[in-house]
Design a protein around this motif. Structure first.
Motif, PDB file in Angstrom:
ATOM      1  N   MET A  61     -13.627 -17.517   7.855  1.00 33.15           N
ATOM      2  CA  MET A  61     -13.049 -16.293   8.366  1.00 33.15           C
ATOM      3  C   MET A  61     -12.870 -15.267   7.276  1.00 33.15           C
ATOM      4  SD  MET A  61      -9.207 -16.285   9.806  1.00 33.15           S
ATOM      5  CE  MET A  61      -8.146 -15.000   9.363  1.00 33.15           C
ATOM      6  N   GLY A  62     -12.816 -15.688   6.006  1.00 28.13           N
ATOM      7  CA  GLY A  62     -12.544 -14.749   4.940  1.00 28.13           C
ATOM      8  C   GLY A  62     -13.696 -13.780   4.681  1.00 28.13           C
ATOM      9  N   THR A  63     -13.362 -12.615   4.126  1.00 25.90           N
ATOM     10  CA  THR A  63     -14.348 -11.633   3.691  1.00 25.90           C
ATOM     11  C   THR A  63     -14.206 -11.474   2.191  1.00 25.90           C
ATOM     12  OG1 THR A  63     -14.160 -10.463   5.788  1.00 25.90           O
ATOM     13  CG2 THR A  63     -15.148  -9.272   3.943  1.00 25.90           C
ATOM     14  N   PRO A  64     -15.268 -11.733   1.381  1.00 27.57           N
ATOM     15  CA  PRO A  64     -15.132 -11.765  -0.077  1.00 27.57           C
ATOM     16  C   PRO A  64     -14.966 -10.384  -0.691  1.00 27.57           C
ATOM     17  CG  PRO A  64     -17.398 -12.072   0.579  1.00 27.57           C
ATOM     18  CD  PRO A  64     -16.594 -12.043   1.831  1.00 27.57           C
ATOM     19  N   ILE A  65     -13.903  -9.694  -0.349  1.00 28.24           N
ATOM     20  CA  ILE A  65     -13.607  -8.375  -0.914  1.00 28.24           C
ATOM     21  C   ILE A  65     -12.166  -8.378  -1.366  1.00 28.24           C
ATOM     22  CG2 ILE A  65     -13.566  -5.912  -0.497  1.00 28.24           C
ATOM     23  CD1 ILE A  65     -15.467  -6.336   1.810  1.00 28.24           C
ATOM     24  N   ALA A  66     -11.888  -8.190  -2.651  1.00 26.44           N
ATOM     25  CA  ALA A  66     -10.512  -8.155  -3.137  1.00 26.44           C
ATOM     26  C   ALA A  66      -9.990  -6.739  -3.061  1.00 26.44           C
ATOM     27  CB  ALA A  66     -10.451  -8.672  -4.572  1.00 26.44           C
ATOM     28  N   VAL A  67      -8.686  -6.587  -2.858  1.00 28.14           N
ATOM     29  CA  VAL A  67      -8.133  -5.256  -2.646  1.00 28.14           C
ATOM     30  C   VAL A  67      -6.794  -5.113  -3.326  1.00 28.14           C
ATOM     31  CG1 VAL A  67      -9.224  -4.953  -0.432  1.00 28.14           C
ATOM     32  CG2 VAL A  67      -7.015  -6.041  -0.561  1.00 28.14           C
ATOM     33  N   ARG A  68      -6.198  -3.895  -3.218  1.00 28.75           N
ATOM     34  CA  ARG A  68      -4.798  -3.657  -3.553  1.00 28.75           C
ATOM     35  C   ARG A  68      -3.990  -4.275  -2.450  1.00 28.75           C
ATOM     36  NH1 ARG A  68      -0.815  -1.397  -1.176  1.00 28.75           N
ATOM     37  NH2 ARG A  68      -1.521  -0.537   0.769  1.00 28.75           N
ATOM     38  N   LYS A  69      -4.298  -3.741  -2.928  1.00 29.31           N
ATOM     39  CA  LYS A  69      -3.976  -3.529  -1.807  1.00 29.31           C
ATOM     40  C   LYS A  69      -4.848  -2.421  -1.809  1.00 29.31           C
ATOM     41  CE  LYS A  69      -1.004  -2.016   1.158  1.00 29.31           C
ATOM     42  NZ  LYS A  69      -0.365  -1.914   1.973  1.00 29.31           N
ATOM     43  N   PRO A  78       5.597  -4.665  -6.457  1.00 30.79           N
ATOM     44  CA  PRO A  78       4.757  -3.608  -7.029  1.00 30.79           C
ATOM     45  C   PRO A  78       5.411  -2.245  -6.838  1.00 30.79           C
ATOM     46  CG  PRO A  78       3.481  -5.079  -5.604  1.00 30.79           C
ATOM     47  CD  PRO A  78       4.918  -5.431  -5.396  1.00 30.79           C
ATOM     48  N   ASP A  79       5.125  -1.314  -7.719  1.00 35.17           N
ATOM     49  CA  ASP A  79       5.743   0.012  -7.648  1.00 35.17           C
ATOM     50  C   ASP A  79       5.466   0.701  -6.315  1.00 35.17           C
ATOM     51  OD1 ASP A  79       6.787  -0.294 -10.176  1.00 35.17           O
ATOM     52  OD2 ASP A  79       5.171   0.806 -11.183  1.00 35.17           O
ATOM     53  N   SER A  80       4.275   0.478  -5.754  1.00 34.54           N
ATOM     54  CA  SER A  80       3.926   1.135  -4.492  1.00 34.54           C
ATOM     55  C   SER A  80       4.839   0.684  -3.358  1.00 34.54           C
ATOM     56  CB  SER A  80       2.466   0.850  -4.126  1.00 34.54           C
ATOM     57  OG  SER A  80       2.245  -0.549  -3.998  1.00 34.54           O
ATOM     58  N   ILE A  81       5.197  -0.593  -3.342  1.00 31.94           N
ATOM     59  CA  ILE A  81       6.090  -1.113  -2.294  1.00 31.94           C
ATOM     60  C   ILE A  81       7.520  -0.666  -2.573  1.00 31.94           C
ATOM     61  CG2 ILE A  81       6.959  -3.168  -1.130  1.00 31.94           C
ATOM     62  CD1 ILE A  81       4.022  -2.628  -0.592  1.00 31.94           C
ATOM     63  N   LYS A  82       7.921  -0.637  -3.832  1.00 36.37           N
ATOM     64  CA  LYS A  82       9.259  -0.141  -4.173  1.00 36.37           C
ATOM     65  C   LYS A  82       9.432   1.296  -3.696  1.00 36.37           C
ATOM     66  CE  LYS A  82      10.027  -2.911  -8.377  1.00 36.37           C
ATOM     67  NZ  LYS A  82      10.144  -2.864  -9.854  1.00 36.37           N
ATOM     68  N   ALA A  83       8.390   2.094  -3.856  1.00 35.94           N
ATOM     69  CA  ALA A  83       8.477   3.499  -3.478  1.00 35.94           C
ATOM     70  C   ALA A  83       8.478   3.668  -1.962  1.00 35.94           C
ATOM     71  CB  ALA A  83       7.315   4.275  -4.090  1.00 35.94           C
ATOM     72  N   ALA A  84       7.627   2.922  -1.281  1.00 30.42           N
ATOM     73  CA  ALA A  84       7.516   3.055   0.179  1.00 30.42           C
ATOM     74  C   ALA A  84       8.666   2.373   0.896  1.00 30.42           C
ATOM     75  CB  ALA A  84       6.191   2.473   0.652  1.00 30.42           C
ATOM     76  N   LYS A  85       9.212   1.303   0.288  1.00 27.99           N
ATOM     77  CA  LYS A  85      10.284   0.498   0.885  1.00 27.99           C
ATOM     78  C   LYS A  85       9.878  -0.072   2.242  1.00 27.99           C
ATOM     79  CE  LYS A  85      14.002   3.088  -1.408  1.00 27.99           C
ATOM     80  NZ  LYS A  85      14.057   2.112  -2.516  1.00 27.99           N
ATOM     81  N   VAL A  86       8.591  -0.342   2.396  1.00 29.97           N
ATOM     82  CA  VAL A  86       8.061  -0.895   3.642  1.00 29.97           C
ATOM     83  C   VAL A  86       6.982  -1.918   3.314  1.00 29.97           C
ATOM     84  CG1 VAL A  86       6.791  -0.418   5.789  1.00 29.97           C
ATOM     85  CG2 VAL A  86       8.486   1.214   4.964  1.00 29.97           C
ATOM     86  N   LEU A  87       7.014  -3.059   4.016  1.00 28.73           N
ATOM     87  CA  LEU A  87       5.929  -4.030   3.982  1.00 28.73           C
ATOM     88  C   LEU A  87       5.203  -3.974   5.320  1.00 28.73           C
ATOM     89  CD1 LEU A  87       7.300  -7.349   2.411  1.00 28.73           C
ATOM     90  CD2 LEU A  87       5.412  -5.961   1.547  1.00 28.73           C
ATOM     91  N   THR A  88       3.912  -3.722   5.282  1.00 30.29           N
ATOM     92  CA  THR A  88       3.109  -3.729   6.498  1.00 30.29           C
ATOM     93  C   THR A  88       2.552  -5.131   6.682  1.00 30.29           C
ATOM     94  OG1 THR A  88       2.533  -1.411   6.159  1.00 30.29           O
ATOM     95  CG2 THR A  88       1.162  -2.665   7.689  1.00 30.29           C
ATOM     96  N   VAL A  89       2.928  -5.765   7.794  1.00 29.81           N
ATOM     97  CA  VAL A  89       2.658  -7.189   7.991  1.00 29.81           C
ATOM     98  C   VAL A  89       1.757  -7.399   9.201  1.00 29.81           C
ATOM     99  CG1 VAL A  89       3.678  -9.472   8.319  1.00 29.81           C
ATOM    100  CG2 VAL A  89       4.919  -7.725   7.016  1.00 29.81           C
TER     101      VAL A  89
END
Length: 303
Positions: free
Chosen positions: A1-9, A56-67
């Motif tokens: 099922m996986g797709t071999p692409i790494a991200v940041r997100k 990560p700084d991006s999550i600290k700034a957004a204060k949101v986890l997209t799940v």
């Protein structure tokens, strides 16, 4: 099922058949503060300052986890009756993580096989989807164990095919969920044994959700359905036309996080406290999953 692409997100262990039938698998997103949705009987998870500092700084700034959460599969995830709000063990575990990290949780509902590609595209920060850590998936995701579950085999009541173990599935018509561990790992291994013993391989049919597979089972198009034990156990309680003939292979499932997101340290630190908490135990009890608790949230432990 996986797709071999790494991200940041459930509610109670047994929900009514009427409720089960009311759960429609439609895409949606539900923003949440991670507290109210747990219900008054589940205490909020205490803020973990050390874990939050590792975000990560991006999550600290957004204060949101997209799940990312899969479509309706009670009791692990399903819409509250008459609403578009997701409940179940997986959304509630995601909310406990959000509370521990001091961020909001924004749940995005999607098909299971779309989760890893969606992470590769940067649409999700995390998934709590009963996903088994495998070496293939770990090419693109980090995993933190959060509970354990096994496989169940559902058959028509009376078990006319005498299917009492995985080995008995050789040559049988078996329903499986698209992208599932059962389809991608269990069936290939079982087929090797079938062929080595001179038997026919499993005739697998793929379905987007368990409800579709069970419909095919009860209409005589399948001999069995192989899927996660909590989902099939719940379905068997609600449907007198099927029964569970076998349960086996209990192993941990993990929170999935894109490798390059930098989230694994924060989530693993939070999870150490979560699995020790009353909140965690009460969430599992709420959905009849008391026996699925773990004590050690291992990181990147492939099954």
């Amino acid at each position: 099922m996986g797709t071999p692409i790494a991200v940041r997100k459930a509610a109670a262990v047994v929900l009514s058949s009427a409720l089960l039938l009311s759960l429609t698998a439609c895409g949606s997103s539900t923003a949440s503060d991670g507290i109210a949705e747990l219900g008054t009987d589940i205490p909020a998870m205490a803020f973990n300052e050390a874990a939050a500092a590792q975000l990560p700084d991006s999550i600290k700034a957004a204060k949101v986890l997209t799940v990312a959460i899969p479509t309706n599969e009670p009791p692990t995830q399903f819409y509250k009756e008459g609403t578009r709000e997701m409940t179940g063990s997986n959304p509630d575990i995601a909310r406990l993580i959000g509370q521990a990290l001091g961020v909001k949780v924004d749940i995005k509902v999607t098909n299971f096989d779309s989760i890893i590609p969606g992470m590769a595209a940067g649409r999700y920060d995390m998934t709590v989807a009963s996903m088994t850590p495998t070496e293939n998936r770990m090419k693109v995701l980090d995993f933190v164990d959060y509970l354990q579950m096994g496989n169940s085999i559902a058959v028509p009541v009376g078990n006319p095919g005498a299917i009492t173990e995985e080995a008995a599935l050789c040559g049988k018509k078996v329903g499986l969920l698209i992208g599932s561990y059962q389809l991608t790992a269990n069936v290939p291994a079982a087929n090797e044994k079938c062929l080595a013993e001179g038997k026919e391989p499993i005739q697998d049919s793929e379905f987007q959700d368990t409800r579709q597979a069970i419909s095919a089972l009860t209409s005589g198009r399948l001999d069995a359905v192989l899927a996660d034990s909590p989902i099939l156990d719940f379905a068997a309680k609600a449907n007198p036309a099927i029964e569970i003939s076998s349960q086996y292979d209990f192993t941990p499932v993990g929170v999935g996080l894109p490798i390059e997101s930098g989230l694994v340290k924060a989530v693993s630190t939070a999870m150490v406290d979560i699995v020790k908490s009353d909140s965690y135990q009460l969430v599992l009890k709420k959905y009849g999953l008391d026996g699925s608790a773990i004590a050690d949230p291992r990181v990147n432990f492939a099954q």
